[in-house]
Design a protein around this motif. Structure first.
Motif, mmCIF file in Angstrom:
data_model
loop_
_atom_site.group_PDB
_atom_site.id
_atom_site.type_symbol
_atom_site.label_atom_id
_atom_site.label_comp_id
_atom_site.label_asym_id
_atom_site.label_seq_id
_atom_site.Cartn_x
_atom_site.Cartn_y
_atom_site.Cartn_z
ATOM 1 N N GLN A 1 91.574 -38.522 1.792
ATOM 2 C CA GLN A 1 91.437 -37.096 2.098
ATOM 3 C C GLN A 1 91.935 -36.246 0.937
ATOM 4 O OE1 GLN A 1 93.585 -36.528 5.718
ATOM 5 N NE2 GLN A 1 91.845 -37.076 7.021
ATOM 6 N N GLN B 1 92.058 -37.113 -2.162
ATOM 7 C CA GLN B 1 91.117 -37.298 -3.266
ATOM 8 C C GLN B 1 89.871 -36.426 -3.056
ATOM 9 O OE1 GLN B 1 91.939 -38.951 -5.893
ATOM 10 N NE2 GLN B 1 90.026 -38.767 -6.992
ATOM 11 N N ASN B 2 89.409 -36.339 -1.811
ATOM 12 C CA ASN B 2 88.229 -35.521 -1.513
ATOM 13 C C ASN B 2 88.512 -34.035 -1.702
ATOM 14 O OD1 ASN B 2 86.593 -37.699 -0.944
ATOM 15 N ND2 ASN B 2 87.063 -37.686 1.236
ATOM 16 N N ARG B 3 89.750 -33.616 -1.398
ATOM 17 C CA ARG B 3 90.105 -32.200 -1.588
ATOM 18 C C ARG B 3 90.123 -31.835 -3.063
ATOM 19 N NH1 ARG B 3 95.372 -32.057 1.920
ATOM 20 N NH2 ARG B 3 94.492 -33.002 3.761
#
Length: 70
Positions: free
Chosen positions: A64, A66-68
């Motif tokens: 999560q 990393q995705n942000r």
């Protein structure tokens, strides 16, 4: 026998104190050795086919974050 124990304990305390003093003076974090488990060709400590629940949660949080960033 007790004097040998006390002398050995004192030497160990001096060594630990010296090592901690060196870390404090240099202001560097402690690091692991070069290679470690990955040098043996293993990706993780245990050879379990599936990680435990706590590890799955940590991996999900990391994904999560990393995705942000992306």
């Amino acid at each position: 026998m007790l004097t040998i124990f006390i002398a050995t304990f004192a030497i160990f305390l001096l060594v630990v104190f010296g090592m901690s003093l060196g870390v404090l003076i240099k202001r560097k974090t402690l690091q692991g050795s070069c290679g470690g488990i990955s040098a043996l060709g293993m990706e993780k400590v245990c050879d379990c086919p599936e990680p435990c629940d706590a590890r799955k949660k940590r991996m999900a949080r990391a994904a999560q974050r990393q995705n942000r960033i992306l």
